[in-house]
Design an enzyme around this catalytic site. Sequence first.
Site, PDB file in Angstrom:
ATOM      1  N   TRP A 106      42.319  48.726  37.089  1.00 42.92           N
ATOM      2  CA  TRP A 106      42.884  47.860  36.054  1.00 42.92           C
ATOM      3  C   TRP A 106      44.209  48.391  35.517  1.00 42.92           C
ATOM      4  O   TRP A 106      44.390  49.582  35.333  1.00 42.92           O
ATOM      5  CB  TRP A 106      41.890  47.756  34.897  1.00 42.92           C
ATOM      6  CG  TRP A 106      42.450  47.087  33.676  1.00 42.92           C
ATOM      7  CD1 TRP A 106      43.155  47.669  32.659  1.00 42.92           C
ATOM      8  CD2 TRP A 106      42.386  45.691  33.363  1.00 42.92           C
ATOM      9  NE1 TRP A 106      43.525  46.732  31.726  1.00 42.92           N
ATOM     10  CE2 TRP A 106      43.068  45.500  32.133  1.00 42.92           C
ATOM     11  CE3 TRP A 106      41.821  44.583  33.990  1.00 42.92           C
ATOM     12  CZ2 TRP A 106      43.193  44.254  31.517  1.00 42.92           C
ATOM     13  CZ3 TRP A 106      41.949  43.345  33.382  1.00 42.92           C
ATOM     14  CH2 TRP A 106      42.627  43.192  32.168  1.00 42.92           C
ATOM     15  N   ASN A 140      47.296  47.043  32.379  1.00 42.77           N
ATOM     16  CA  ASN A 140      47.827  46.004  31.501  1.00 42.77           C
ATOM     17  C   ASN A 140      49.187  46.407  30.932  1.00 42.77           C
ATOM     18  O   ASN A 140      50.123  46.583  31.706  1.00 42.77           O
ATOM     19  CB  ASN A 140      46.820  45.535  30.438  1.00 42.77           C
ATOM     20  CG  ASN A 140      46.221  46.599  29.571  1.00 42.77           C
ATOM     21  OD1 ASN A 140      45.509  47.485  30.033  1.00 42.77           O
ATOM     22  ND2 ASN A 140      46.458  46.518  28.272  1.00 42.77           N
ATOM     23  N   ASP A 141      49.345  46.570  29.641  1.00 41.06           N
ATOM     24  CA  ASP A 141      50.671  46.625  29.006  1.00 41.06           C
ATOM     25  C   ASP A 141      51.612  47.667  29.598  1.00 41.06           C
ATOM     26  O   ASP A 141      51.219  48.812  29.855  1.00 41.06           O
ATOM     27  CB  ASP A 141      50.537  46.955  27.528  1.00 41.06           C
ATOM     28  CG  ASP A 141      49.711  45.950  26.755  1.00 41.06           C
ATOM     29  OD1 ASP A 141      49.116  45.072  27.391  1.00 41.06           O
ATOM     30  OD2 ASP A 141      49.652  46.065  25.524  1.00 41.06           O
ATOM     31  N   TRP A 168      46.973  53.602  23.551  1.00 44.77           N
ATOM     32  CA  TRP A 168      47.436  52.216  23.621  1.00 44.77           C
ATOM     33  C   TRP A 168      48.958  52.147  23.671  1.00 44.77           C
ATOM     34  O   TRP A 168      49.641  53.137  23.930  1.00 44.77           O
ATOM     35  CB  TRP A 168      46.839  51.422  22.463  1.00 44.77           C
ATOM     36  CG  TRP A 168      45.381  51.097  22.700  1.00 44.77           C
ATOM     37  CD1 TRP A 168      44.417  51.947  23.174  1.00 44.77           C
ATOM     38  CD2 TRP A 168      44.735  49.844  22.507  1.00 44.77           C
ATOM     39  NE1 TRP A 168      43.208  51.294  23.269  1.00 44.77           N
ATOM     40  CE2 TRP A 168      43.365  50.005  22.872  1.00 44.77           C
ATOM     41  CE3 TRP A 168      45.148  48.607  22.054  1.00 44.77           C
ATOM     42  CZ2 TRP A 168      42.437  48.973  22.797  1.00 44.77           C
ATOM     43  CZ3 TRP A 168      44.209  47.571  21.977  1.00 44.77           C
ATOM     44  CH2 TRP A 168      42.884  47.750  22.346  1.00 44.77           C
ATOM     45  N   GLU A 176      51.554  41.811  17.976  1.00 44.63           N
ATOM     46  CA  GLU A 176      51.443  43.079  18.682  1.00 44.63           C
ATOM     47  C   GLU A 176      52.600  43.208  19.663  1.00 44.63           C
ATOM     48  O   GLU A 176      53.329  42.254  19.915  1.00 44.63           O
ATOM     49  CB  GLU A 176      50.088  43.214  19.379  1.00 44.63           C
ATOM     50  CG  GLU A 176      49.741  42.121  20.364  1.00 44.63           C
ATOM     51  CD  GLU A 176      48.372  42.322  20.985  1.00 44.63           C
ATOM     52  OE1 GLU A 176      47.698  43.304  20.652  1.00 44.63           O
ATOM     53  OE2 GLU A 176      47.967  41.486  21.823  1.00 44.63           O
TER      54      GLU A 176
END
Length: 627
Positions: free
Chosen positions: A114, A116-117, A176, A295
């Site tokens: 996986w 993402n950002d 994050w 965000e």
Amino acid sequence: MDTNISVPPCSPLLDKAETETKKFSGVLRRSIKGLCSLVLVSTLLVLLFVQQGPRISRDDEYDLNLKSLEQAWRWVSKEITLEVSGEKAEAYPWTNDMLSWQRTSYHFQPQKNWMNDPNGPLFHMGWYHFFYQYNPNSAVWGNITWGHAVSKDLINWFHLPIAMVPDSWYDIAGVWTGSATILPDGQIIMLYTGKLANLTEVQNLAYPANLSDPLLLEWVKYPGNPVMVPPPGIGFKDFRDPTTAWLGPDGKWRITIGSKVNNNGLSLVYKTKNFTEFELLDGLLHEVTGSGMWECIDFYPVSVNSTDGLDTSANGVGIKHVLKASLDQYMQDYYAIGTYDSINDKWTPDDPNADVGLGLRVDDGKYYASKTFYDQNKKRRIIWAWVGESDTESTDILKGWASLQAIPRTIVFDKETGSNILQWPVEEVESLRSESYDFDKLKLEPGSVLPLNIGSATQLDIVATFKIDEETLQNTVEANEDYNCSSSGGAASRGVLGPFGILVLADESLLESTPVYFYVSKGTDGSAKTHFCADQSRSSTADVAKLIYGSDVPVLHGEKLSMRLLVDHSIVESFAQGGRRVITSRVYPTKAINGGVKVFVFNNATGVSVTASVTAWQMISANLVPF
């Protein structure tokens, strides 16, 4: 500071994860029972730092609980992975051929699992660095760490060891989103959001262990982390994603962080001299009523006179500022152009009716959590973004990976319209072009579809222009004035002046195809409006999300209708009018794969002929390998 903090309820955790992967919610709910005691303990820890003010002390209480918190979170991550892995497979009979074909050949993605950002992109000692949120253990969201890769050209990449892992009490629930700031003396500052075990969001500092290392292989987390915690009035899960810092007129650095109050999206501003101590400024950089959680905020200058990018600290005459927010409740990136008052640290949109969340999207398709950086190497601003999947988690587990990054794009101010940015693929992607095919002045009568014989059509760069018969356009009094891409019925829905464009990822019989097209509507006053759309409704026979994306695009007097398409297996990035509008699509053909992929031009209008000129290049594969 209010110390009357209630214990977070034992309800579904990780709001962002639930939005990104909705099927996660059931899994998380099944994992909550084992988390309740952990939440109770960690909330007591939050009470400790709230009582002590804006800084969190590193008292013995934290040290005593560090190991148990870390073990508990890793247990939860393991539990989630096991349950998702046991999810019942979807009904569609995917074959290995279909799934292996979906993996792209020139878009960035890790070797497996996986992603993402995008995080902290930067240029250092001849290398472009790219960090990204990554699950090293599974093809579904969880155990968020920072992956790391380097490139000389933003296209061919070397995968490096993981940069940061969730191994400290202030980021034990995930490393994050964050941003990089390069100081005038060359130091690199990385601010990122960490999550405590009870999911409280805090901001942390990291920096390279060895600045003379071109690859920046080792990163050090500041021993005094966190450097920012949620201020009074801000929810403990509504405080994330620090931006690149910019230098204010008082010689202090500023950053902004996304949040919300009463469903009003907003951006907090902090200033600092040393990046270890931060002061929250009175007021807000900006706020938009009803826009929900902001965000992955981005805030950067653009020149109104030059095509050169600007350092993030630039301000003054001839400079506008772009404010971008990723709207958590819609999973869409919106931006607006305005003016930054550096004395009062306020930003004002040029057009209040086109404010953040009300007007322009960065990309009308599947494109989220975008982040820009200033490339001092070539004096340009470049934007990255996460492109998620539209299939199911069970399918992602079968293929062993999930998500892409869009091709990096340059950003400049559109001097012609004065109201939008222009996005364009970085020039380096053109190095992958190989054999080219030219089709000049193809006459497309109403209802016509013409094949473009270009051989393999899986990896392409296509540039096309379209010209409508001018006499017919002028004589048309009214044509579907209220046209909307998303609710139009797609390319099969015919009107007097559209749709017309290109069918990519199509099979010979057109059972599957992804049309990218223009549609011209006219009002009763004679004014014309051009719409740019991408239709996924017939892109696959499989049961996957198949939306129709798009919006209107400004076309100035004397301009031809133009589009550029980057096709790479299961992704299509479409640019209209030099990048005034962009649409990213994820598609999952079952028949239009391998040698069965075709390209067509089409005109499905009922009342106008169109002339098309097309140049298409085959694209070779990029190199994405371990260093």
